[in-house]
Enzyme design. Sequence first.
Site, PDB file in Angstrom:
ATOM      1  N   SER A   1     -15.261  26.980 -26.236  1.00 44.00           N
ATOM      2  CA  SER A   1     -15.378  25.777 -27.058  1.00 44.00           C
ATOM      3  C   SER A   1     -14.339  25.847 -28.160  1.00 44.00           C
ATOM      4  O   SER A   1     -14.038  26.923 -28.672  1.00 44.00           O
ATOM      5  CB  SER A   1     -16.780  25.710 -27.657  1.00 44.00           C
ATOM      6  OG  SER A   1     -16.774  24.903 -28.819  1.00 44.00           O
TER       7      SER A   1
ATOM      8  N   GLU B   1     -20.152  22.715 -13.553  1.00 45.09           N
ATOM      9  CA  GLU B   1     -20.436  21.411 -14.176  1.00 45.09           C
ATOM     10  C   GLU B   1     -19.533  20.322 -13.611  1.00 45.09           C
ATOM     11  O   GLU B   1     -19.968  19.207 -13.325  1.00 45.09           O
ATOM     12  CB  GLU B   1     -20.228  21.487 -15.695  1.00 45.09           C
ATOM     13  CG  GLU B   1     -21.332  22.219 -16.415  1.00 45.09           C
ATOM     14  CD  GLU B   1     -21.022  22.339 -17.895  1.00 45.09           C
ATOM     15  OE1 GLU B   1     -21.745  21.745 -18.693  1.00 45.09           O
ATOM     16  OE2 GLU B   1     -20.045  23.023 -18.253  1.00 45.09           O
TER      17      GLU B   1
ATOM     18  N   LYS C   1     -19.210  30.326 -27.493  1.00 44.95           N
ATOM     19  CA  LYS C   1     -19.479  29.626 -26.237  1.00 44.95           C
ATOM     20  C   LYS C   1     -18.667  30.132 -25.051  1.00 44.95           C
ATOM     21  O   LYS C   1     -17.500  30.448 -25.160  1.00 44.95           O
ATOM     22  CB  LYS C   1     -19.191  28.127 -26.403  1.00 44.95           C
ATOM     23  CG  LYS C   1     -20.146  27.450 -27.345  1.00 44.95           C
ATOM     24  CD  LYS C   1     -21.495  27.210 -26.691  1.00 44.95           C
ATOM     25  CE  LYS C   1     -21.342  26.124 -25.684  1.00 44.95           C
ATOM     26  NZ  LYS C   1     -22.398  25.154 -25.703  1.00 44.95           N
TER      27      LYS C   1
ATOM     28  N   THR D   1     -41.240  25.799  -8.278  1.00 48.97           N
ATOM     29  CA  THR D   1     -41.440  24.409  -7.873  1.00 48.97           C
ATOM     30  C   THR D   1     -41.699  23.688  -9.193  1.00 48.97           C
ATOM     31  O   THR D   1     -42.309  24.269 -10.104  1.00 48.97           O
ATOM     32  CB  THR D   1     -42.639  24.219  -6.913  1.00 48.97           C
ATOM     33  OG1 THR D   1     -43.823  24.665  -7.572  1.00 48.97           O
ATOM     34  CG2 THR D   1     -42.452  24.999  -5.614  1.00 48.97           C
ATOM     35  N   HIS D   2     -41.183  22.484  -9.316  1.00 53.38           N
ATOM     36  CA  HIS D   2     -41.267  21.744 -10.593  1.00 53.38           C
ATOM     37  C   HIS D   2     -40.597  22.517 -11.735  1.00 53.38           C
ATOM     38  O   HIS D   2     -40.950  22.335 -12.895  1.00 53.38           O
ATOM     39  CB  HIS D   2     -42.718  21.429 -10.969  1.00 53.38           C
ATOM     40  CG  HIS D   2     -43.529  20.891  -9.837  1.00 53.38           C
ATOM     41  ND1 HIS D   2     -43.665  19.549  -9.579  1.00 53.38           N
ATOM     42  CD2 HIS D   2     -44.229  21.531  -8.861  1.00 53.38           C
ATOM     43  CE1 HIS D   2     -44.422  19.380  -8.500  1.00 53.38           C
ATOM     44  NE2 HIS D   2     -44.778  20.567  -8.041  1.00 53.38           N
TER      45      HIS D   2
ATOM     46  N   SER E   1       0.826  -1.213   0.000  1.00 50.72           N
ATOM     47  CA  SER E   1       0.000   0.000   0.000  1.00 50.72           C
ATOM     48  C   SER E   1       0.858   1.259   0.000  1.00 50.72           C
ATOM     49  O   SER E   1       0.337   2.368   0.041  1.00 50.72           O
ATOM     50  CB  SER E   1      -0.926   0.008   1.221  1.00 50.72           C
ATOM     51  OG  SER E   1      -0.180  -0.180   2.414  1.00 50.72           O
TER      52      SER E   1
ATOM     53  N   GLN F   1      -7.232  -2.081   4.239  1.00 48.90           N
ATOM     54  CA  GLN F   1      -6.231  -1.308   3.511  1.00 48.90           C
ATOM     55  C   GLN F   1      -6.872  -0.535   2.348  1.00 48.90           C
ATOM     56  O   GLN F   1      -6.342   0.467   1.896  1.00 48.90           O
ATOM     57  CB  GLN F   1      -5.144  -2.255   2.984  1.00 48.90           C
ATOM     58  CG  GLN F   1      -4.042  -1.584   2.207  1.00 48.90           C
ATOM     59  CD  GLN F   1      -2.845  -2.499   2.051  1.00 48.90           C
ATOM     60  OE1 GLN F   1      -2.190  -2.838   3.020  1.00 48.90           O
ATOM     61  NE2 GLN F   1      -2.558  -2.914   0.832  1.00 48.90           N
TER      62      GLN F   1
ATOM     63  N   LYS G   1      -8.113   3.684   2.191  1.00 51.08           N
ATOM     64  CA  LYS G   1      -7.364   4.932   2.050  1.00 51.08           C
ATOM     65  C   LYS G   1      -7.590   5.673   0.742  1.00 51.08           C
ATOM     66  O   LYS G   1      -7.826   6.890   0.738  1.00 51.08           O
ATOM     67  CB  LYS G   1      -5.872   4.661   2.242  1.00 51.08           C
ATOM     68  CG  LYS G   1      -5.567   4.394   3.691  1.00 51.08           C
ATOM     69  CD  LYS G   1      -4.230   3.735   3.871  1.00 51.08           C
ATOM     70  CE  LYS G   1      -4.240   2.879   5.103  1.00 51.08           C
ATOM     71  NZ  LYS G   1      -5.159   1.715   5.030  1.00 51.08           N
TER      72      LYS G   1
ATOM     73  N   ASN H   1     -18.636  28.352 -21.406  1.00 49.10           N
ATOM     74  CA  ASN H   1     -19.237  27.235 -20.674  1.00 49.10           C
ATOM     75  C   ASN H   1     -18.969  27.305 -19.173  1.00 49.10           C
ATOM     76  O   ASN H   1     -17.852  27.617 -18.765  1.00 49.10           O
ATOM     77  CB  ASN H   1     -18.690  25.912 -21.211  1.00 49.10           C
ATOM     78  CG  ASN H   1     -19.043  25.714 -22.672  1.00 49.10           C
ATOM     79  OD1 ASN H   1     -20.111  26.129 -23.122  1.00 49.10           O
ATOM     80  ND2 ASN H   1     -18.137  25.114 -23.421  1.00 49.10           N
TER      81      ASN H   1
ATOM     82  N   TYR I   1      -9.172  -6.739  12.867  1.00 41.42           N
ATOM     83  CA  TYR I   1      -8.604  -6.182  11.642  1.00 41.42           C
ATOM     84  C   TYR I   1      -8.566  -7.219  10.521  1.00 41.42           C
ATOM     85  O   TYR I   1      -8.230  -8.377  10.733  1.00 41.42           O
ATOM     86  CB  TYR I   1      -7.171  -5.676  11.889  1.00 41.42           C
ATOM     87  CG  TYR I   1      -6.518  -5.183  10.607  1.00 41.42           C
ATOM     88  CD1 TYR I   1      -6.705  -3.882  10.168  1.00 41.42           C
ATOM     89  CD2 TYR I   1      -5.760  -6.048   9.810  1.00 41.42           C
ATOM     90  CE1 TYR I   1      -6.145  -3.449   8.974  1.00 41.42           C
ATOM     91  CE2 TYR I   1      -5.195  -5.614   8.617  1.00 41.42           C
ATOM     92  CZ  TYR I   1      -5.398  -4.311   8.203  1.00 41.42           C
ATOM     93  OH  TYR I   1      -4.859  -3.876   7.015  1.00 41.42           O
TER      94      TYR I   1
HETATM   95  N1  ARG Z   1      -1.119  -1.400   5.211  1.00 41.63           N
HETATM   96  C1  ARG Z   1      -2.044  -1.859   6.166  1.00 41.63           C
HETATM   97  C2  ARG Z   1      -3.374  -1.117   6.063  1.00 41.63           C
HETATM   98  O1  ARG Z   1      -3.393  -0.131   5.448  1.00 41.63           O
HETATM   99  C3  ARG Z   1      -1.491  -1.667   7.553  1.00 41.63           C
HETATM  100  C4  ARG Z   1      -1.971  -2.655   8.551  1.00 41.63           C
HETATM  101  C5  ARG Z   1      -1.557  -3.999   8.157  1.00 41.63           C
HETATM  102  N2  ARG Z   1      -1.700  -4.965   9.189  1.00 41.63           N
HETATM  103  C6  ARG Z   1      -1.533  -6.260   8.950  1.00 41.63           C
HETATM  104  N3  ARG Z   1      -1.579  -7.046   9.932  1.00 41.63           N
HETATM  105  N4  ARG Z   1      -1.361  -6.708   7.728  1.00 41.63           N
HETATM  106  O2  ARG Z   1      -4.379  -1.523   6.583  1.00 41.63           O
END
Ligand code: ARG
Length: 463
Positions: A279, A292, A285, A157-158, A25, A324, A327, A287, A319
């Site tokens: 454009s 948008e 134009k 309205t509408h 990651s 992972q 993120k 825009n 966990y």
């Molecule tokens: N890169 C992992 C995450 O973002 C960190 C935690 C990983 N923990 C594990 N036991 N593999 O969640």
Amino acid sequence: MSDKKLWAGRFSEPTDAFVEAFTASVEFDQRLAPQDIRGSIAHATMLARQGILSAAERDAIVEGLEQILARIEAGQFAWSVAREDVHMNIEAALTEAIGEAGKKLHTGRSRNDQVATDIRLWLREEIAALRAELSRLRGNLLDLAEREAETILPGFTHLQTAQPITFGHHLMAWFEMLERDDGRLADCARRAKRCPLGAAALAGTTFPIDREYTAELLGFDGPCRNSLDAVSDRDFAIEFAAAASLLMMHLSRMSEELIVWSSAQFGFVTLSDAFCTGSSIMPQKKNPDVPELIRGKSGRVFGHLMALLTLMKSQPLAYNKDNQEDKEPLFDIADNLRGSLKVFADMIPAITPNRERMRAAALQGFATATDLADYLVRRGLPFRDAHEVVGKAVAHCVQAGCDLAELSLDTLREFSPLIEQDVFEVLTLEGSVAARDHVGGTAPAQVRRAIAEARQRLAGEST
Ligand code: ARG
């Protein structure tokens, strides 16, 4: 540098090359480096205070981590996919830099509580930054609403002409939507203010740690109360995605109105050239790209909300590696939301309302028909009957191609003998809006009051 896995003790075969890249990651979670290092410094500080690390070891760790942060910020840190994630990249680099003491940093913690802490720290900062942009946007809306407290346009309205309203009132509706969004973000940040550190992998640790102290060092309100919950749930991230989705939904509605209003057919507002593009083929134009694009970005944020909900659904405690995947959606939401808020806040003062166009539009479509019905009610006619009378008068006007206010008193009296000369006051746009003079109404006096109250609330908010 050695890329030996920090967890490789029980393994006899190397990781498959593709699996190594597939499970890593670091390419995206390196963004959490500042939070990761802050968390590690707090953890080491606590370990030393508890006598688990020596003061010298703590000092070496803190200094080493600060140097690593400086290298990262200078773009001089070599991230390694073989080291999987931000946590192990930093830990391995620390040990390379300071030796034995680096190997002790991970005492009494796990990447599970570490990453759960990093995201919370990051989210709290991100929400503060988002709320600052949102507050700027709301302040700019108040300024525009104040200038346009008496400007009249048709309310719909509408998307059919309904009743005249003031432009300031319309803008204050936007303000209300955004104030609720701010409350949701603040609420989400408040709930994320619990520190997972000390939960370790899932069950806590055998070392005599002081979780209150670590939490305090990191500005949390206190430690998470349950170690399993601390490392496993990402509900705070989902909550943020939900609050962000609602905010983007609101921005998309505001954008849509700006797009419609700035069309040649409406012409209610002119957007500054700085927020539009041309454009490549049609020379005429201009825009409204910015609204948008914001309207379009709402879609990806909603998608991330669904991704995060689905990511968490049915996961057994505690966990799991699934987490992972939290993120990239989170980062993408924050970046797009921040950009959208910034550009919207900048765009608002650059809007020119075309007051004559708004007024001309309000004069079409029998916007004051309800006022005529209310007038008849005040003269004793039951509302349902008044509605019928005015409906007939409107039908007559449609035939004759004129407005209600253009009918003579004699003609109006053919529809109801209750109508007198003073009817023309209620048929004006100004009379119509001024009459809606109660809390939440469109009368300019009420709009000004709403703005003054909103200014006070805005000034009292803390991010
Ligand atoms: N890169 C992992 C995450 O973002 C960190 C935690 C990983 N923990 C594990 N036991 N593999 O969640």
